[in-house]
Each structure stands twice: as structure tokens, then as C-alpha cells.
Design a protein around this motif. Sequence first.
Motif, short mmCIF file in Angstrom:
data_model
loop_
_atom_site.label_atom_id
_atom_site.label_comp_id
_atom_site.label_asym_id
_atom_site.label_seq_id
_atom_site.Cartn_x
_atom_site.Cartn_y
_atom_site.Cartn_z
N UNK A 128 48.27 0.57 -17.04
CA UNK A 128 47.61 -0.06 -18.19
C UNK A 128 46.12 0.21 -18.13
N UNK A 129 45.59 0.65 -19.26
CA UNK A 129 44.14 0.82 -19.37
C UNK A 129 43.56 -0.42 -20.03
N UNK A 130 42.75 -1.14 -19.29
CA UNK A 130 42.16 -2.38 -19.82
C UNK A 130 41.29 -2.08 -21.03
N UNK A 131 41.20 -3.04 -21.93
CA UNK A 131 40.40 -2.89 -23.14
C UNK A 131 39.69 -4.21 -23.42
N UNK A 132 38.98 -4.26 -24.51
CA UNK A 132 38.28 -5.49 -24.91
C UNK A 132 39.02 -6.11 -26.08
N UNK A 133 39.32 -7.37 -25.95
CA UNK A 133 40.00 -8.10 -27.02
C UNK A 133 38.99 -9.02 -27.68
N UNK A 134 38.89 -8.95 -28.99
CA UNK A 134 37.96 -9.79 -29.74
C UNK A 134 38.73 -10.84 -30.53
N UNK A 135 38.44 -12.10 -30.26
CA UNK A 135 39.07 -13.21 -30.98
C UNK A 135 38.30 -13.47 -32.27
N UNK A 136 39.01 -13.50 -33.37
CA UNK A 136 38.42 -13.88 -34.66
C UNK A 136 39.31 -14.95 -35.27
N UNK A 137 38.90 -16.18 -35.16
CA UNK A 137 39.74 -17.27 -35.66
C UNK A 137 39.91 -17.16 -37.17
N UNK A 138 41.14 -17.27 -37.67
CA UNK A 138 41.36 -17.21 -39.12
C UNK A 138 40.77 -18.41 -39.83
N UNK A 139 40.43 -18.21 -41.09
CA UNK A 139 39.83 -19.30 -41.87
C UNK A 139 40.81 -20.45 -42.04
N UNK A 140 42.08 -20.13 -42.20
CA UNK A 140 43.11 -21.16 -42.37
C UNK A 140 44.00 -21.20 -41.14
N UNK A 141 44.25 -22.38 -40.65
CA UNK A 141 45.09 -22.54 -39.47
C UNK A 141 46.27 -23.45 -39.79
N UNK A 142 47.45 -23.16 -39.25
CA UNK A 142 48.59 -24.05 -39.47
C UNK A 142 48.51 -25.34 -38.65
N UNK A 143 47.57 -25.43 -37.71
CA UNK A 143 47.43 -26.65 -36.93
C UNK A 143 46.94 -27.79 -37.81
N UNK A 144 47.55 -28.96 -37.69
CA UNK A 144 47.13 -30.13 -38.46
C UNK A 144 46.85 -31.30 -37.53
N UNK A 145 46.08 -32.23 -38.03
CA UNK A 145 45.68 -33.40 -37.26
C UNK A 145 46.71 -34.52 -37.43
N UNK A 146 46.55 -35.54 -36.61
CA UNK A 146 47.44 -36.70 -36.69
C UNK A 146 47.35 -37.36 -38.07
#
Length: 262
Positions: A128-146
Motif C-alpha cells: 500500500x502506498x500511503x496518501x493524504x486523506x482530506x475530510x470535508x464535512x457535508x453541509x447536510x448530515x443525517x445525524x439528528x439531536x435528541x
Amino acid sequence: MDEDVIVSAEWLETHHADPDVVVVDVRDAWEYDGIGHVPGAVNVPFDSFRGGGEEGMLPPKDEWAALLGEHGIDEGTTVVAYDDTHGVFAARFLVTALLYGHDDLHLLDGDYSAWMQGHETSSDAPDVEATTYTVTRPADSPLVTIDEVAAATDEENAVVVDTREPAEYAEGHIPGAVNLDWKEVVDEETRGLKERATVKSIFAGKGVTPEKHVVLYCNTARRISHTFVVLQWLGYDDVSFYEGSLTEWKDADRPLETGSAD
């Protein structure tokens, strides 16, 4: 994720060696090494990315990025994940990736036990050749609050779904929630999903239909994740999930119902 999120063993047989595809085995290292794995698959054990860090049951963002980068995955990689437990642990890997902005995600229909019945396996870890992973959080998330879950219990066009086992549901559940054990959609013989029409019918029988806002909860992130992936496969557009516990729900002075599902 879309209706192509679930891929067959035949699809994986054809594509696992493609340079833009990374197959991810989320079993423990001893299983990956000792029992074998899909040829070319990298090993990212479930415990290496299980929550909770920044939100819900997510691992810390920087740790997630480093983990994927060291396994040769960047944000544009086509990822196919599998486990040996009907896909429930692999689904959590995929949902974690989705929540951190990855789009091209797939779950193997079936698991390693099913794969090894008719397909080549390997005991060699890939280079495996290591690479750089860039996180870009989406504007809309399926996670909801209580609070959003509580609001959904009063929405006419919403259905709250408890993905735990029936006995757990009977001991206490969010008022108005229906019970759909994630394993109801799994075919024990093939170890993959039941036929699409059958799975649609199972959900519809619980009142979980595509035109509704579906809110999932459980006491383990992987079981929510499996049901979430299945709903994407079925083409449901409005699916959310709550990763807090029922202990958190009770601590917020919110009631629980008891009793079995109808």
C-alpha cells in the motif's frame, strides 16, 4: 450513497483489482491474516475507527483521515467494505466515511464466509502506498439531536425506527417507535440481503415507506448503520439517525414505552 451502494460478489470479483478501488476488510487482524481475505483487500479493524470522538459515535476527524491515508485511501477512492457478520460492521465503516464527506461507497452483499464459498481468497497483505486523506464535512448530515428525535415522534409524516432486537425493544423504547431488527432483512442462507422486493415489503409492513421521514436509533452505531445503508439501497431519500443512547434519552426526562411490537 445511492441505490448502487450494495454490490454483488460478482461485481467485486471484476473490480477488486482496479487501481481506483480499495477493498476494506474490517475484521480483526487475526481473521484477516489467519483465515484469509479478498485478494488485495486492506485491513482496517472495526476497533480502529469505532466512536466516539467529535460527534455521535464518530472517531476524531484527524484520526480518521490518518487511518484512511495510511491504507492508501483518499477522498476520491472507490471503497468497498466487508466483514464476516452480514455486513453490519462494514456498514459502520461506510457510514463513518459518509459523515466525513466520502461519496463513492459500497457494501459487499454477503460477507467473507459467503465470498470464500465461490471466490478466490488470499493470505498476502497488499503493498500500500500511503496518501493524504482530506475530510470535508457535508453541509447536510443525517445525524439528528435528541430534540429532533422527539419532534419526529409528533410529525405526521415521520416514523421512528428502533433497530434493536425485539426483547430490547420490549424493555423500553422511544414512544411511538416501530421495531425493525436489522437482521430481519438478512438471508441467513446466503448471508446477504434478502431480495429487494422482500426487503421493501418488510419495511412497508412496519409503516416505513419512502415518502416518510425515517429516523433510526439503536444502542449500537453499527446496527443503525446497516439499516441506513439498506434504506439507501432501497432509494429512501429522507433518512436520519440518532446516535445517543436511551440512557441519554431518559436523563433528559423523556419517557419510554414498554411492550412488544404489534
